[in-house]
Design an enzyme around this catalytic site. Structure first.
Site, short mmCIF file in Angstrom:
data_model
loop_
_atom_site.label_atom_id
_atom_site.label_comp_id
_atom_site.label_asym_id
_atom_site.label_seq_id
_atom_site.Cartn_x
_atom_site.Cartn_y
_atom_site.Cartn_z
CG ASP A 11 -7.39 -3.28 -0.49
OD1 ASP A 11 -6.49 -2.55 -0.96
OD2 ASP A 11 -7.40 -3.69 0.68
CG ASP A 17 -2.00 -1.04 1.11
OD1 ASP A 17 -2.14 -1.87 2.04
OD2 ASP A 17 -2.70 -1.03 0.09
#
Ligand code: DX5
Length: 222
Positions: A171, A31
């Protein structure tokens, strides 16, 4: 199953990547946050490069950054096989996706919860994957937004009708209580962060359990 390394122990990320590989994950998601597109700051390309030789598992970089086209080459050089750019973060999405393919990586596009699927309808053929965010990006441990399931179903229908080879990833807030709904709506790639790391029986147990639930609900889960 694709783990987010956001909940991992940052003081030993290389070992954490090796442990995720041993747990049987399909890819590892980094991320990447720039403090502008999202109100958080995480991994520069050097951090990812430092972990690249700890496992053969493919890396995907979820670029939560403004103007990802300016940084894409650095993440490919760091060892990421797939780059995910947000439709909301780049002026020329069609060009940006093409440039990622030209760099030799797999292009993918992500949608924030408020962004309609129509915004990517005319670039689906350029993508190996579409990521439907099921939380507002920027932090782990948030609650799953089930209102995103119809968006997943719409994209799955468009992809199937067009005969495209394009995965759908979700997600955010994915865990034992939410993964079946996401898979049943058409997602075949499931990202999980906190649900993997908080399983008392460990990573391998969490990966097996969640993958089993997704496969039962949706028929195919990576
Ligand atoms: C949030 C990230 C997610 C997050 C997932 O912006 O994109 O990958 O880390 O974590 P959980 O599964 O805890 O919601």
């Amino acid at each position: 199953m694709v783990p987010s390394v956001l909940p991992a122990d940052f003081s030993r990320l290389g070992e954490e990547c090796a442990a995720l590989a041993d747990a049987g994950v399909d890819r590892i998601q980094w991320d990447v946050m720039d403090g502008r597109f999202v109100p958080n700051l995480t991994f520069g390309p050097d951090v990812i490069a430092a972990c690249r030789d700890r496992t053969d598992v493919p890396f995907e970089a979820h670029l939560m950054v403004e103007a990802p086209e300016e940084l894409a080459h650095l993440y490919v050089e760091a060892g990421c096989q797939m780059l995910i750019v947000h439709a909301e973060s780049t002026k020329h999405l069609h060009r940006t996706l093409g440039s990622i393919r030209d760099l030799g990586a797999q292009p993918a596009v992500a949608l924030n919860p408020s962004t309609p699927p129509e915004s990517v309808r005319y670039v689906l053929e350029l993508c190996d994957m579409v990521l439907v965010m099921t939380v507002n990006p920027g932090f782990g441990g948030q609650a799953y937004i089930s209102e995103m399931e119809p968006k997943v179903a719409t994209l799955r229908r468009w992809i199937t009708d067009a005969g495209l080879n394009c995965d759908i990833e979700v997600d955010g807030g994915i865990g034992p209580a939410t993964i079946s709904g996401a898979a049943a709506s058409g997602a075949n790639v499931l990202v999980a962060g906190s649900a993997l790391y908080k399983d008392p029986e460990g990573l391998a147990h969490a990966v097996t359990e969640l993958r089993g639930q997704a496969t039962t609900a949706g028929g195919q889960a990576g």
